[in-house]
Design an enzyme around this catalytic site. Sequence first.
Site, PDB file in Angstrom:
ATOM      1  CE  LYS A  46       0.945   1.155   4.474  1.00 34.01           C
ATOM      2  NZ  LYS A  46       1.742   2.347   4.879  1.00 34.01           N
TER       3      LYS A  46
ATOM      4  N   PRO B 103      10.243  -4.567   0.800  1.00 29.99           N
ATOM      5  CG  PRO B 103      10.945  -2.348   0.608  1.00 29.99           C
ATOM      6  CD  PRO B 103      10.114  -3.386  -0.081  1.00 29.99           C
TER       7      PRO B 103
ATOM      8  N   GLY C 135      10.528  -2.559   6.827  1.00 29.82           N
ATOM      9  CA  GLY C 135      10.766  -1.200   7.289  1.00 29.82           C
ATOM     10  C   GLY C 135      10.662  -0.168   6.198  1.00 29.82           C
TER      11      GLY C 135
ATOM     12  N   GLY D 227       7.597   1.044   4.880  1.00 29.17           N
ATOM     13  CA  GLY D 227       6.372   1.826   4.861  1.00 29.17           C
ATOM     14  C   GLY D 227       5.361   1.376   3.835  1.00 29.17           C
ATOM     15  CG  LEU D 228       6.419  -0.118   0.291  1.00 30.73           C
ATOM     16  CD1 LEU D 228       7.208  -0.957  -0.726  1.00 30.73           C
ATOM     17  CD2 LEU D 228       5.666   1.001  -0.431  1.00 30.73           C
ATOM     18  N   GLY D 229       3.769  -1.525   4.097  1.00 35.52           N
ATOM     19  CA  GLY D 229       2.790  -2.399   4.754  1.00 35.52           C
ATOM     20  C   GLY D 229       3.006  -3.871   4.525  1.00 35.52           C
TER      21      GLY D 229
ATOM     22  CB  SER E 211       0.128  -4.834   7.843  1.00 32.74           C
ATOM     23  OG  SER E 211       0.657  -4.216   8.993  1.00 32.74           O
ATOM     24  CB  SER E 212       0.251  -6.821   2.910  1.00 32.03           C
ATOM     25  OG  SER E 212      -0.442  -7.331   1.798  1.00 32.03           O
TER      26      SER E 212
ATOM     27  CG  ASP F 144      -0.836   0.028   8.314  1.00 32.10           C
ATOM     28  OD1 ASP F 144      -1.578   0.913   8.782  1.00 32.10           O
ATOM     29  OD2 ASP F 144       0.329   0.252   7.925  1.00 32.10           O
TER      30      ASP F 144
END
Length: 283
Positions: free
Chosen positions: A12, A95, A97, A99-101, A104-105, A137
Site C-alpha cells: 500500500k 522491503p 521497514g 512503509g509499504l505495509g 501487515s499485508s 494496517d
Amino acid sequence: MSASLTLPAPAKLNRMLHIVGRRDDGYHELQTLFQIIDLSDRLTLTLREDREIHLTTPVSGVAHEDNLMVRAARLLQRASGTTQGANLTIEKKLPMGGGLGGGSSNAATVLAGLNQLWQLGLSSEALATLGLQLGADVPVFIHGHSAWAEGIGEKLTIVTLDTPWFVIIHPSVSVSTPLIFQDPELTRDSRPITMARALQGGASEWRNDCEAIVRKRYPLVAEALDWLTQYAPSRLTGTGACLFATFESEKAARAVAELAGQRWPTWVARGLNISPLQDALGC
C-alpha cells in the site's frame, strides 16, 4: 477444496498522512488515504491436518513465533477452534521497514487465505477485527480496497482514488516506526480535515507529517527524496523508508525508474482501488 493456495500480499501507499493527536495509551490518531498497488509479496499456504504452523521460508532477523504470518495463523486457530494447521511459504519482494505495509499485508493474506483453506466462513469484518490485534494496517488489507482511514488507521471508509503510475524507491535503510512516533519533534497536532476535503483537495494539498522527522533522522532518505522530487511530486509513505513519485503514464514512470535503479532498489507500480487478493480469493 484444494490443499494449497498461492496468493498475493500487495503493498500500500499512504497518499497522505496527517497526525491529529495522541491518545492516552500512546497510539497516535491519524488521517490517511490508503491506496493498494500492484506490487506484492507472494504467499503459498498448504493445509496440514496436525494443527502445526510452519513458516518454511524464515525471514532473516525475525524469530519464527514472532513473524506476523505465524502470529496471524495462530490467532485464527485460537479464534476459530480449528484443529487444522498450515505450512506458510513466502516469496518476499516488499522491503522490511519500508512503509509499504508488507508485514501487515502478509498477515492479512494469511488470515484471509486460511479462512478459505480451513473453510471457516468468517466474514471480512471478523477477520479485520482479528487482524487489528496484529497491527493497525491489517484491516485495510483484509477489506482490500482504497480507503480513507482515521483513528489509529483502523476506522475505514472505502473511497475511489485515481490510479496513476508510481515510481517507488527504497533508499536501502530500514526506518523504525516506533522511533519516528516517539520523536519529540514529530507534529502531532495537525488540524483534522473531512474526508470530502481531503479528496477534493487532491494530491497538491496532500502531505506526510512523518516526512520531516524521517528526513532529519535518516539522511539517505532525504537524499533519495530530493533526487526523486526533481522529476515529479514525491513523498514518503507511512513512516518510510520508501518514497514514491506519481506519474500519469507508465512510460514516464519507467524512464525515471531506470535512472533511479542505478542508485537504489526501485519499482514501478500501478495504483489500484481493489486488491489483487480479493480477485485471487474470488471475493
